[in-house]
Design a protein around this motif. Structure first.
Motif, short mmCIF file in Angstrom:
data_model
loop_
_atom_site.label_atom_id
_atom_site.label_comp_id
_atom_site.label_asym_id
_atom_site.label_seq_id
_atom_site.Cartn_x
_atom_site.Cartn_y
_atom_site.Cartn_z
N PHE A 179 12.88 6.46 7.37
CA PHE A 179 12.81 5.50 6.26
C PHE A 179 14.10 5.51 5.46
CE2 PHE A 179 11.89 4.16 1.97
CZ PHE A 179 11.05 3.07 2.13
N THR A 203 16.27 2.05 5.41
CA THR A 203 16.29 1.29 4.16
C THR A 203 17.65 1.35 3.48
OG1 THR A 203 15.35 3.20 2.97
CG2 THR A 203 13.82 1.49 3.72
N ALA A 212 3.88 9.07 0.96
CA ALA A 212 4.49 7.83 0.47
C ALA A 212 3.94 7.46 -0.90
CB ALA A 212 4.23 6.70 1.47
N LEU A 264 5.91 6.99 -4.47
CA LEU A 264 5.78 5.71 -5.16
C LEU A 264 5.30 5.91 -6.59
CD1 LEU A 264 5.88 2.62 -5.03
CD2 LEU A 264 3.54 2.66 -4.14
N ARG A 278 8.20 -7.07 -6.67
CA ARG A 278 7.98 -5.63 -6.69
C ARG A 278 6.63 -5.29 -6.06
NH1 ARG A 278 9.49 -4.89 -12.83
NH2 ARG A 278 11.75 -5.11 -12.73
N TRP A 286 7.11 -5.50 -2.44
CA TRP A 286 7.89 -4.34 -1.98
C TRP A 286 7.01 -3.10 -1.91
CZ3 TRP A 286 9.02 0.44 -4.06
CH2 TRP A 286 9.99 1.18 -3.38
N ILE A 287 6.16 -2.90 -2.89
CA ILE A 287 5.25 -1.74 -2.90
C ILE A 287 4.33 -1.79 -1.68
CG2 ILE A 287 3.25 -0.72 -4.07
CD1 ILE A 287 4.69 -1.43 -6.74
N PHE A 340 6.36 -0.98 1.37
CA PHE A 340 6.68 0.46 1.35
C PHE A 340 5.52 1.26 1.93
CE2 PHE A 340 6.61 4.59 -0.77
CZ PHE A 340 7.92 5.02 -0.67
N PHE A 344 5.83 3.25 6.03
CA PHE A 344 5.73 4.68 6.33
C PHE A 344 4.76 4.97 7.47
CE2 PHE A 344 8.30 6.02 2.76
CZ PHE A 344 8.71 7.29 3.13
#
Length: 235
Positions: free
Chosen positions: A99, A103, A165, A169, A195, A198-199, A202, A206
């Motif tokens: 990751f 990223t 993850a 976060l 956002r 994106w969360i 994310f 993972f």
């Protein structure tokens, strides 16, 4: 006889130990703010990689290297260190390392100011930047290629990687809540709904990386992984 695993694990462990020591002593980026250097997933990852290769090295010296294709007598000798080594690599170390590399360079290719501003060039040497954001993945691929790892059951491995993850976060969201500061500049410039997207990405990426690691392991160690799966089904 010295195994090829020791010949790989020990130098890599010493390499990561040096990288971590150098980074923590000489890199001031993030210091003085809430959470310090531990704001960054890169720092979590470099500690994880060092911990993993330290455990792998210790296992090489006083643990075991038991595979499902071995006889039942040998399988009963699997050490706690080997079990810890395998589950740590599968569920945390490979997903986190991959990751960070993907990223970092993905965002860097779009706009480096969003992930590694030019103002940091004088603070972070090129070699340490590549040690933290480039060489991690090749070292993990070599690890998968030369050492067999028995991945846990998918539900166990995925649960661990999701918890990891989620923990990170929650950490960066907490920092943003407490200090009104976003650890990563691109999160600051994103509208709120981006956002949220994106969360979500994310939390999906993972587990996807866990599955990628599992696929690579099965491809490289077909006979042993098939034997391991049969053993799990019988349990």
């Amino acid at each position: 006889m010295v195994s090829k695993a020791i010949c790989y694990h020990l130098p890599v462990f010493l390499y990561y130990l040096y990288v971590v020591m150098y980074d923590f002593v000489n890199n001031n980026h993030g210091r003085g703010r809430y959470g310090g250097r531990l704001q960054f997933l890169t720092v979590w990852n470099e500690i994880l990689q060092t911990l993993y290769f330290g455990i792998a090295t210790l296992n090489d010296f006083c643990g075991s290297d038991v595979r499902p294709s071995h006889s039942k007598d040998i399988q009963g000798r699997k050490s706690v260190l080997q079990k810890l080594r395998d589950i740590l690599l599968a569920s945390v170390v490979f997903p986190a390392g991959t990751f960070v590399v993907c990223t970092f360079w993905g965002i860097y290719a779009v706009d480096r100011e969003l992930i590694s501003p030019k103002s940091l060039d004088g603070l972070i040497p090129v070699w340490i930047n590549h040690a933290l954001h480039t060489f991690v993945l090749p070292l993990l691929i070599v690890e998968l290629a030369i050492v067999y790892h028995q991945f846990p059951r998918k539900r166990t491995g995925l649960a661990i990687v999701v918890i990891f993850a989620l923990a990170y976060l929650i950490w960066i969201l907490w920092i943003a809540y407490v200090t009104d500061f976003w650890v990563y500049p691109f999160l600051k410039v994103m509208p709120a709904y981006y956002r949220v997207i994106w969360i979500g990405a994310f939390m999906v990426f993972f587990p996807f990386l866990y599955l990628i690691g599992d696929f690579i392991n099965k491809t490289l160690w077909g006979k042993d992984t098939r034997a391991g799966l049969m053993k799990m089904k019988r349990q």
